[in-house]
Design a protein around this motif. Sequence first.
Motif, mmCIF file in Angstrom:
data_model
loop_
_atom_site.group_PDB
_atom_site.id
_atom_site.type_symbol
_atom_site.label_atom_id
_atom_site.label_comp_id
_atom_site.label_asym_id
_atom_site.label_seq_id
_atom_site.Cartn_x
_atom_site.Cartn_y
_atom_site.Cartn_z
ATOM 1 N N GLN A 40 -6.212 3.613 -0.952
ATOM 2 C CA GLN A 40 -4.851 3.164 -1.270
ATOM 3 C C GLN A 40 -4.269 2.254 -0.191
ATOM 4 O OE1 GLN A 40 -2.731 6.634 -3.743
ATOM 5 N NE2 GLN A 40 -3.648 7.366 -1.884
ATOM 6 N N GLY A 41 -4.990 2.139 0.914
ATOM 7 C CA GLY A 41 -4.533 1.254 1.994
ATOM 8 C C GLY A 41 -3.357 1.796 2.781
ATOM 9 N N THR A 42 -3.077 3.083 2.640
ATOM 10 C CA THR A 42 -1.866 3.628 3.265
ATOM 11 C C THR A 42 -1.982 3.795 4.781
ATOM 12 O OG1 THR A 42 -2.681 5.705 2.355
ATOM 13 C CG2 THR A 42 -0.754 4.776 1.335
ATOM 14 N N ASP A 78 -6.762 7.911 1.077
ATOM 15 C CA ASP A 78 -5.830 7.113 1.882
ATOM 16 C C ASP A 78 -6.411 5.734 2.174
ATOM 17 O OD1 ASP A 78 -3.315 8.231 2.410
ATOM 18 O OD2 ASP A 78 -4.212 9.755 3.684
ATOM 19 N N CYS A 100 0.847 -1.187 0.000
ATOM 20 C CA CYS A 100 0.000 0.000 0.000
ATOM 21 C C CYS A 100 0.884 1.239 0.000
ATOM 22 C CB CYS A 100 -0.924 -0.013 1.210
ATOM 23 S SG CYS A 100 -0.139 -0.641 2.703
ATOM 24 N N PHE A 101 0.813 1.959 -1.107
ATOM 25 C CA PHE A 101 1.641 3.161 -1.268
ATOM 26 C C PHE A 101 0.793 4.297 -1.813
ATOM 27 C CE2 PHE A 101 4.711 -0.288 -1.560
ATOM 28 C CZ PHE A 101 5.693 0.179 -0.715
ATOM 29 N N TYR A 102 1.338 5.497 -1.699
ATOM 30 C CA TYR A 102 0.696 6.637 -2.356
ATOM 31 C C TYR A 102 0.951 6.506 -3.855
ATOM 32 C CZ TYR A 102 -0.224 8.793 2.117
ATOM 33 O OH TYR A 102 -0.713 9.055 3.370
ATOM 34 N N PHE A 150 7.995 7.634 4.168
ATOM 35 C CA PHE A 150 7.826 6.686 5.275
ATOM 36 C C PHE A 150 9.088 6.622 6.138
ATOM 37 C CE2 PHE A 150 4.249 5.373 2.678
ATOM 38 C CZ PHE A 150 3.285 5.120 3.640
#
Lengths: 288, 234
Positions: free
Chosen positions: B72-74, B69, A86-88, A100
């Motif tokens: 995206q799962g962040t 967010d 999961c990233f931007y 991060f």
Amino acid sequence: MIEVKDLRFAYPRSRTEAVRGVEFSVEAGEVFGFLGPSGAGKSTTQRILLGSLRGYSGRASVAGVEACRADGVYRAQVGAAFEFPCFYQKLTGLENLELFASFYPEPRDDPGVLLERLGLAEAADRRVAEYSKGMKMRLNLARAVIHRPRVLFLDEPTSGLDPANARTVREIIRERAAGGAAVFLTTHDMAAADAACDRVAFLVDGRIAACDSPAALKRRYGKRAVVVEREENGTERGTLLSREFPLDGLGDDEAFRAELRKPGLLGVRTLDSSLDRIFLRLTGRELE
Amino acid sequence: MNIFPFFRNDFRLLWRHGFAAAYLVVALVYAAVLSALPQTWADAAMPVLAWSDAAFFCFFFAGASVCLDLAQGTFRALFVSPLRPWTYFLVKAANLSILSFGMAVAVSLSSRGLEFRPLPLAVSVLAGGSPSSLIGAALALRLRTVNRFLVGTIPVFLILSLPVLRYAAEPWIPGWLASLSRWTPTEGSFLWARAAYAAVPGGELTAGAAAALAWTAAASVLILGPAARAAEGE
């Protein structure tokens, strides 16, 4: 480094416990595999140890601190790579990694060096939305290790990777362990666990069914025998003939020696059990 | 922990997701509308537009940003790090407030030149942006997708709009509705927005700032806190 004792947890509105009295420990420098089918309680255990789930009973501590009291210091010692990266999506790989990394105190690894090692140097300035699954998985590992955590939680770290990249990932995991990190690896991939882990635990229905080194499990549950395989002469395509001999006293076994002298010998193999077979035998079910 | 990189990247994301561009477009539309109005009408509309920059845009964009967010799962990755949820929401509210302030100043300059007071305008943005962002973020955590957020927040949006209703139509609305509007999270912000362009009694402004502060604290503790804990545990 990780201590779990009689850990129990039930989700709100659930009548059954997701984790039922789990016990294990992971030492510094050890790679510990946590294996089990979906719904076995692997992710729940991991989330408790990451400090994301509270309300458990028993003990779950990292570096001597109880997970339910996880604070910034606790989290700074932990690195995590989830199964689904999961990233931007609108930030580049390098921007994501730098962002991060900025949450953690020094010392940290150089993002450029880490990306280079994982074969992502050329893609560093591309947005993550353009990355393939394998690239995201590698970036996922980079994010988990960049702050040099003392404890690493990795969920299916080689999923979706080609053999060469999977090997690089395993090398990095082994290096971090050699550097003193405790690695908690969750996977379905028994071959990957066999290759990377010092010990594995089989988790089924919230309980640990077995916990030992892969070699010890194979010895305990494998068959102590060898099979000699040869191709019978005289047939058109060659018929494969197999004969089994017990491992004990094999050196003095005349029949075994005679089998080796026969023409058409193809090979000799042991009947070690694989981790998959042991899991099936212990739990009566396959890993999906 | 140094939060500046997060601050910078959150701003970068606001830009790349088009939120900053939306502010720019709306500012241009506001300026165009004001220039087309007679000056007395423009003067009357100015506090409403300036106030809406913080009260509405912070509410919707904070919610949309949280929904992104979530999509995206962040969150999972953010909250296993030493970054704490309150820092995350603070940074989002701050960035949106800065954009709102920039927009309000630009619109004010286009309509009135230098004839406005930036300090009350800044207080208005803070007093409106803080509770609105936090309430928007908290509702987004519950509603989870942009579509559900846009539909599900209509009642809240209407409540946030009450100070403007009273401002525009007090003689024609029921007394209870006018009274209710004084207790909304955006009332304080609206008083300060008016103070940027005209005189407003100091007592009212003090009460407005205190109310905004109370709403921000209440939104943090009673709405955002539980929502963030629920999201963190998911």
